[in-house]
Write an enzyme that holds these catalytic residues in place. Structure first.
Site, PDB file in Angstrom:
ATOM      1  N   GLY A 198       0.788  -1.229   0.000  1.00  0.00           N
ATOM      2  CA  GLY A 198       0.000   0.000   0.000  1.00  0.00           C
ATOM      3  C   GLY A 198       0.815   1.273   0.000  1.00  0.00           C
ATOM      4  O   GLY A 198       0.265   2.354   0.200  1.00  0.00           O
TER       5      GLY A 198
ATOM      6  N   PRO B  88       4.833  -4.900  -1.255  1.00  0.00           N
ATOM      7  CA  PRO B  88       4.584  -3.780  -2.151  1.00  0.00           C
ATOM      8  C   PRO B  88       4.217  -4.253  -3.564  1.00  0.00           C
ATOM      9  O   PRO B  88       4.791  -5.217  -4.066  1.00  0.00           O
ATOM     10  CB  PRO B  88       5.934  -3.051  -2.183  1.00  0.00           C
ATOM     11  CG  PRO B  88       6.942  -4.120  -1.873  1.00  0.00           C
ATOM     12  CD  PRO B  88       6.258  -5.117  -0.977  1.00  0.00           C
TER      13      PRO B  88
ATOM     14  N   ARG C  52      -8.481   2.668 -14.334  1.00  0.00           N
ATOM     15  CA  ARG C  52      -8.412   3.326 -13.022  1.00  0.00           C
ATOM     16  C   ARG C  52      -9.106   4.688 -12.961  1.00  0.00           C
ATOM     17  O   ARG C  52      -9.755   4.991 -11.955  1.00  0.00           O
ATOM     18  CB  ARG C  52      -6.970   3.404 -12.536  1.00  0.00           C
ATOM     19  CG  ARG C  52      -6.356   1.998 -12.296  1.00  0.00           C
ATOM     20  CD  ARG C  52      -5.029   2.044 -11.570  1.00  0.00           C
ATOM     21  NE  ARG C  52      -5.136   2.541 -10.216  1.00  0.00           N
ATOM     22  CZ  ARG C  52      -4.820   3.774  -9.836  1.00  0.00           C
ATOM     23  NH1 ARG C  52      -4.313   4.623 -10.703  1.00  0.00           N
ATOM     24  NH2 ARG C  52      -4.980   4.141  -8.585  1.00  0.00           N
TER      25      ARG C  52
ATOM     26  N   CYS D 208     -17.106   2.826 -25.942  1.00  0.00           N
ATOM     27  CA  CYS D 208     -18.466   3.347 -25.935  1.00  0.00           C
ATOM     28  C   CYS D 208     -18.988   3.518 -24.520  1.00  0.00           C
ATOM     29  O   CYS D 208     -19.841   2.763 -24.047  1.00  0.00           O
ATOM     30  CB  CYS D 208     -19.376   2.416 -26.721  1.00  0.00           C
ATOM     31  SG  CYS D 208     -19.350   2.837 -28.451  1.00  0.00           S
ATOM     32  N   GLU D 209     -18.412   4.489 -23.822  1.00  0.00           N
ATOM     33  CA  GLU D 209     -18.785   4.817 -22.447  1.00  0.00           C
ATOM     34  C   GLU D 209     -18.481   6.292 -22.285  1.00  0.00           C
ATOM     35  O   GLU D 209     -17.340   6.704 -22.524  1.00  0.00           O
ATOM     36  CB  GLU D 209     -17.886   4.087 -21.444  1.00  0.00           C
ATOM     37  CG  GLU D 209     -18.188   2.649 -21.200  1.00  0.00           C
ATOM     38  CD  GLU D 209     -19.360   2.419 -20.268  1.00  0.00           C
ATOM     39  OE1 GLU D 209     -19.636   3.300 -19.430  1.00  0.00           O
ATOM     40  OE2 GLU D 209     -20.000   1.375 -20.411  1.00  0.00           O
TER      41      GLU D 209
ATOM     42  N   TYR E  59      -1.612  -1.949 -11.981  1.00  0.00           N
ATOM     43  CA  TYR E  59      -3.063  -2.082 -12.143  1.00  0.00           C
ATOM     44  C   TYR E  59      -3.570  -1.481 -13.453  1.00  0.00           C
ATOM     45  O   TYR E  59      -4.696  -0.978 -13.508  1.00  0.00           O
ATOM     46  CB  TYR E  59      -3.797  -1.471 -10.931  1.00  0.00           C
ATOM     47  CG  TYR E  59      -3.294  -2.030  -9.621  1.00  0.00           C
ATOM     48  CD1 TYR E  59      -3.638  -3.331  -9.243  1.00  0.00           C
ATOM     49  CD2 TYR E  59      -2.454  -1.309  -8.788  1.00  0.00           C
ATOM     50  CE1 TYR E  59      -3.161  -3.872  -8.060  1.00  0.00           C
ATOM     51  CE2 TYR E  59      -1.974  -1.849  -7.600  1.00  0.00           C
ATOM     52  CZ  TYR E  59      -2.332  -3.121  -7.244  1.00  0.00           C
ATOM     53  OH  TYR E  59      -1.844  -3.655  -6.077  1.00  0.00           O
TER      54      TYR E  59
END
Ligand SMILES: *Cc1c(COP(=O)(O)O)cnc(C)c1O
Length: 444
Positions: free
Chosen positions: A248, A291, A330, A361-362, A390
């Site tokens: 984190g 990590p 993200r 398409c968003e 990520y």
């Protein structure tokens, strides 16, 4: 855009990473393209390892592979002396296939399937981080059937909330993860495990959240965990040889972010554990951390090609790129912020404020709002920094887009570590039942 690691602006006025010209990379490998600065990944690994070595304590730094799990990354983690966290059979498979030493693999997750537990036992991995009672008994039974003994850590929730985005807090009591210390279930997990001869208790694990910029949360978690360890020792007579305080550690996505040097997190954690356990006259345990983001996050840059744009007078200008939420979900998921630059005209002055849209398409498929750039043109190469964690690992085939390639750059060389998906990768798994197949048109 802040230049991370080996990134520089070269004589041609272009972004260069690991000695490779970003525009040439885009030409050679196509866009979108994930580019990883290998030197920076290794530097981050070493920052953790060296900070721990300086303490003289026993430790393990396990790379949380869910941040970016490909075989080449597993090899780097191994070469740098790290252990590896996996949270699924797919990640375990990737690690084993890369030849990662099984004894240094730790398995996490709140719903490990019977197949995953078998796979972990068969591979003889280093430990399983047990998350709940269902899993504890499933593991015990499976290990017994195989005549195996598995090392376990208990994932506990210490009731600490890290100051971070709500969606990525996991240390509080109301969470799907782990055994609660406060309500006694953590204590009960250890007591019940003592009766199970096929699990060997190594210690406890706590992970309080993600993208944390301060050490207080870790200190507080260490306190709760130490107190718990002492209770267990006094009442059950078990001394934990391992305390794992999770991951984190925050990184710098945008100018305003102020992460601590990685060594500072390690110092705070090791000092807290040393002091607390000394207070209880408790034998100093090994300290493990995990990590993910802080190992690979700032080493990744995504290259896109700019296409269409749309200006709404008095409102804003949208500039679209050839990727989006498929390669970086993200911003849509967490409202995450990123910086970017024109890689092909890095020295040109700012001329316009634009918002970078993906091609999905968003309406929510936006990568960056209000970014200052030189005047953009179709064909420009946009570089978004800090996309190492990520992004690839959360990429999808939404709209049946093909997932991008990944290259590692170092000392002027670029190596493909994941090839770009093909149409066959996208549609080749589809099957047509007989009744839906197109019938040959009958001649009349
Ligand atoms: C996700 C996760 C990590 C890594 O978190 P980062 O924010 O990427 O450092 C470590 N441990 C556990 C248990 C996790 O779930």
């Amino acid at each position: 855009m802040y230049l991370h690691g080996t990134s520089v602006i070269n004589k041609a006025g272009r972004l260069e990473i690991g000695g490779c010209d970003a525009v040439e990379l885009a030409d050679k490998f196509g866009t979108p393209l994930y580019v990883f600065d290998e030197e920076l990944i290794r530097r981050r690994c070493r920052e953790f390892m060296e900070a721990f070595r300086a303490t003289g304590m026993k430790f393990e730094v396990a790379y949380a592979s869910k941040a970016f799990c490909v075989m080449a990354m597993c090899r780097i983690a191994e070469e740098e002396g790290l252990s590896l966290d996996v949270v699924s059979d797919g990640e375990l498979y990737t690690a084993l296939r890369a030849g990662f030493p099984p004894g240094r693999i730790h398995f996490h997750g709140n719903n490990k399937t019977p197949e995953e537990i078998e796979m972990a036992l068969d591979a003889k991995i280093g430990c399983i981080v047990v998350d709940n009672f269902t899993e504890l008994y499933l593991l015990s039974e499976t290990a017994k059937a195989k005549g195996a003994v598995m090392n376990v850590l208990f994932r506990v929730t210490p009731g600490v909330e890290a100051h971070t985005h709500e969606f990525i807090s996991t240390g509080q009591t109301d969470t799907k993860f782990g055994f609660d210390i406060g309500n006694g279930s953590a204590f009960r997990s250890v007591r019940e495990a003592m009766e199970l001869p096929n699990v060997r208790i190594l210690g406890v694990h706590s992970h309080i959240g993600s993208q944390i910029f301060e050490v207080d949360g870790f200190r507080l978690a260490a306190e709760r965990v130490a107190e718990f360890a002492q209770t267990v020792r006094q009442e059950l007579g078990i001394t934990f040889p391992v305390i794992n305080l999770g991951g984190g550690f925050g990184i710098r996505y945008v100018e305003e972010d102020r992460p601590l040097p990685l060594a500072q997190y390690v110092q705070a954690i090791t000092e807290a554990i040393r002091t607390l356990f000394a207070r209880y006259e408790y034998p100093l345990p090994e300290i493990w951390i995990e990590p993910g983001r802080s190992i690979v996050g700032d080493a990744g840059t995504t290259l896109y090609t700019i296409g269409s744009s749309k200006t709404i007078p008095g409102v804003r200008k949208y500039v679209s790129v050839d990727g989006g939420m498929t390669d970086n979900p993200r911003p849509a998921l967490y409202d995450a912020k990123y910086e970017a630059m024109l890689a092909n005209r890095a020295l040109e002055p700012v001329e316009e404020t634009v918002s970078i849209a993906g091609k999905c398409c968003e309406t929510g498929d936006m990568l960056i709002w209000d970014l200052e750039l030189p005047k953009t043109q179709p064909g420009d190469t946009l570089a978004v920094s800090c996309t190492g964690a990520y992004n690839y690992s959360m990429a999808s085939n939404y709209n049946r887009l093909r997932r991008p390639a990944v290259v590692f750059v170092k000392d002027g060389a670029a190596d493909l570590v994941v090839r770009r998906e093909t149409f066959e990768d996208v549609a080749g798994k589809d099957l047509l039942p007989e009744r839906l197949r197109k019938q040959p048109v009958a001649n009349s």
